[in-house]
Design an enzyme around this catalytic site. Structure first.
Site, mmCIF file in Angstrom:
data_model
loop_
_atom_site.group_PDB
_atom_site.id
_atom_site.type_symbol
_atom_site.label_atom_id
_atom_site.label_comp_id
_atom_site.label_asym_id
_atom_site.label_seq_id
_atom_site.Cartn_x
_atom_site.Cartn_y
_atom_site.Cartn_z
ATOM 1 C CG ASP A 89 19.615 -0.558 9.568
ATOM 2 O OD1 ASP A 89 19.953 -1.734 9.292
ATOM 3 O OD2 ASP A 89 20.112 0.423 8.999
ATOM 4 C CB SER A 90 23.696 -1.484 11.306
ATOM 5 O OG SER A 90 23.461 -1.215 9.935
ATOM 6 C CB CYS A 109 20.131 -4.584 10.209
ATOM 7 S SG CYS A 109 21.868 -4.733 9.857
ATOM 8 C CD GLU A 161 26.320 4.371 5.200
ATOM 9 O OE1 GLU A 161 27.254 4.916 5.783
ATOM 10 O OE2 GLU A 161 25.545 3.554 5.723
ATOM 11 C CB CYS A 170 22.348 -4.937 1.809
ATOM 12 S SG CYS A 170 23.122 -3.539 2.649
ATOM 13 C CG HIS A 211 22.780 0.965 2.622
ATOM 14 N ND1 HIS A 211 22.512 0.370 3.840
ATOM 15 C CD2 HIS A 211 23.488 2.094 2.901
ATOM 16 C CE1 HIS A 211 23.048 1.105 4.815
ATOM 17 N NE2 HIS A 211 23.638 2.157 4.267
HETATM 18 N N1 DGL Z 1 22.171 -2.518 7.501
HETATM 19 C C1 DGL Z 1 23.241 -3.338 6.951
HETATM 20 C C2 DGL Z 1 22.612 -4.563 6.271
HETATM 21 O O1 DGL Z 1 21.486 -4.540 5.834
HETATM 22 C C3 DGL Z 1 24.072 -2.559 5.951
HETATM 23 C C4 DGL Z 1 24.886 -1.430 6.565
HETATM 24 C C5 DGL Z 1 25.936 -1.935 7.537
HETATM 25 O O2 DGL Z 1 26.872 -2.656 7.103
HETATM 26 O O3 DGL Z 1 25.809 -1.626 8.716
HETATM 27 O O4 DGL Z 1 23.274 -5.575 6.165
#
Ligand code: DGL
Length: 284
Positions: free
Chosen positions: A18-19, A81, A159, A191, A193
């Site tokens: 993930d990012s 992600c 976050e 997403c 989150h």
């Molecule tokens: N993990 C990213 C997503 O699911 C969200 C957080 C980010 O923008 O890095 O798109």
């Protein structure tokens, strides 16, 4: 395809990318379904958030991280992600010999199976919305109309540990207004989150709109892909979970523990991966 490719072995870990730490929602869903599997989670926190960056950059960062996970010897790649999945949807499967599971196609399939009126909403980052990856994923579904809204304020809320309160509610109402007006009966949480915002989303949309979590759909897909490939680790055992971050391990742990208590053990900083025996440190 990369030339490295040893055939995957069942005893190797699953690699989840993930990012940042939002993909822990996917990791949790995978660990719930596959409790005997070792997992290496790599969060590219140093370069996050991806959702505000160009698709070309997100693609480059994602591929680099997936390469690192493959170099660590994982048996399958999970792109948790949404932005990373959107940017690499076509390429990742061709590049690696191990199975690749991303979040977009499983969520799209689940949404199509869920909708009754064919009107499906997607909420996601700017990068995912711009990529049109969900439009592509739904293109083959007859009779589906898709309504996509980017919700850039949601990731910072999560976050900051905010999953309720009047400001978030007001922003959620504003983001979801066009989707309610379009008469959607199914909403894809596109997403990492957003599974942490189901409370507020449910209040705004009411019981008649089904929420489809890309995290849960992805975990189901990981289960079936591993099982079909004969790569599942079925016998009961104490699994090892390793968390790597390109950023600061303390802040990764702090945020991760606040949002998903009990999931995170030690976090290791993953810098200069070419130095040192990472395979040994991450799993052995
Ligand atoms: N993990 C990213 C997503 O699911 C969200 C957080 C980010 O923008 O890095 O798109």
């Amino acid at each position: 395809m990369r030339p490295d490719s040893d055939p995957p072995q069942a005893r190797a870990p699953i690699g989840i990318f993930d990012s940042g730490f939002g993909g822990l929602t996917v990791a949790r869903a995978v660990m719930d379904q596959l409790p005997n599997e070792d997992v290496i989670y790599l969060g590219d926190t140093a370069r996050a958030p991806y959702g505000e960056q160009s698709i070309a950059d997100v693609r480059e960062f994602t591929m680099e991280c997936l390469d690192h996970l493959v170099d660590l010897g994982v048996k399958a790649l999970v792109i948790a992600c949404n932005s990373g999945s959107a940017a690499t949807l076509r390429d990742a499967r061709e590049r690696y010999s191990v199975p690749v599971v991303e979040v977009i196609l499983p969520a799209a399939r689940r949404a199509v199976a869920t909708t009754r009126n064919g009107r499906i909403g997607v909420i996601c980052t700017e990068a995912t919305a711009t990529s049109m990856a969900y439009d592509d994923a739904f293109a083959v579904a007859p009779g589906v109309q898709l309504f996509t809204v980017a919700c850039p304020k949601f990731v910072p809320y999560v976050e900051a540990g905010i999953t309720g309160g009047p400001e978030l509610l007001a922003d959620a109402e504003a983001y979801l207004r066009p989707l309610k007006a379009a008469g959607i009966d199914t909403l894809v949480l596109g997403c990492t989150h957003y599974p942490l915002l189901t409370g507020v989303l449910g209040i705004v949309l009411g019981d008649d709109v089904a929420l489809v979590s890309s995290a849960a759909a992805c975990a189901d897909s990981v289960y079936s892909v591993l099982t079909r490939a004969g790569l599942a680790h079925d016998e009961p055992r104490e699994a090892r979970h390793t968390f790597l971050t390109t950023g600061n391990p303390e802040s990764f742990s702090r945020l991760g523990r606040r949002l998903l208590p009990d999931l995170i053990t030690d976090v290791i900083q993953f810098s200069e991966p070419w130095k040192g025996d990472w395979r040994e440190r991450a799993w052995s």
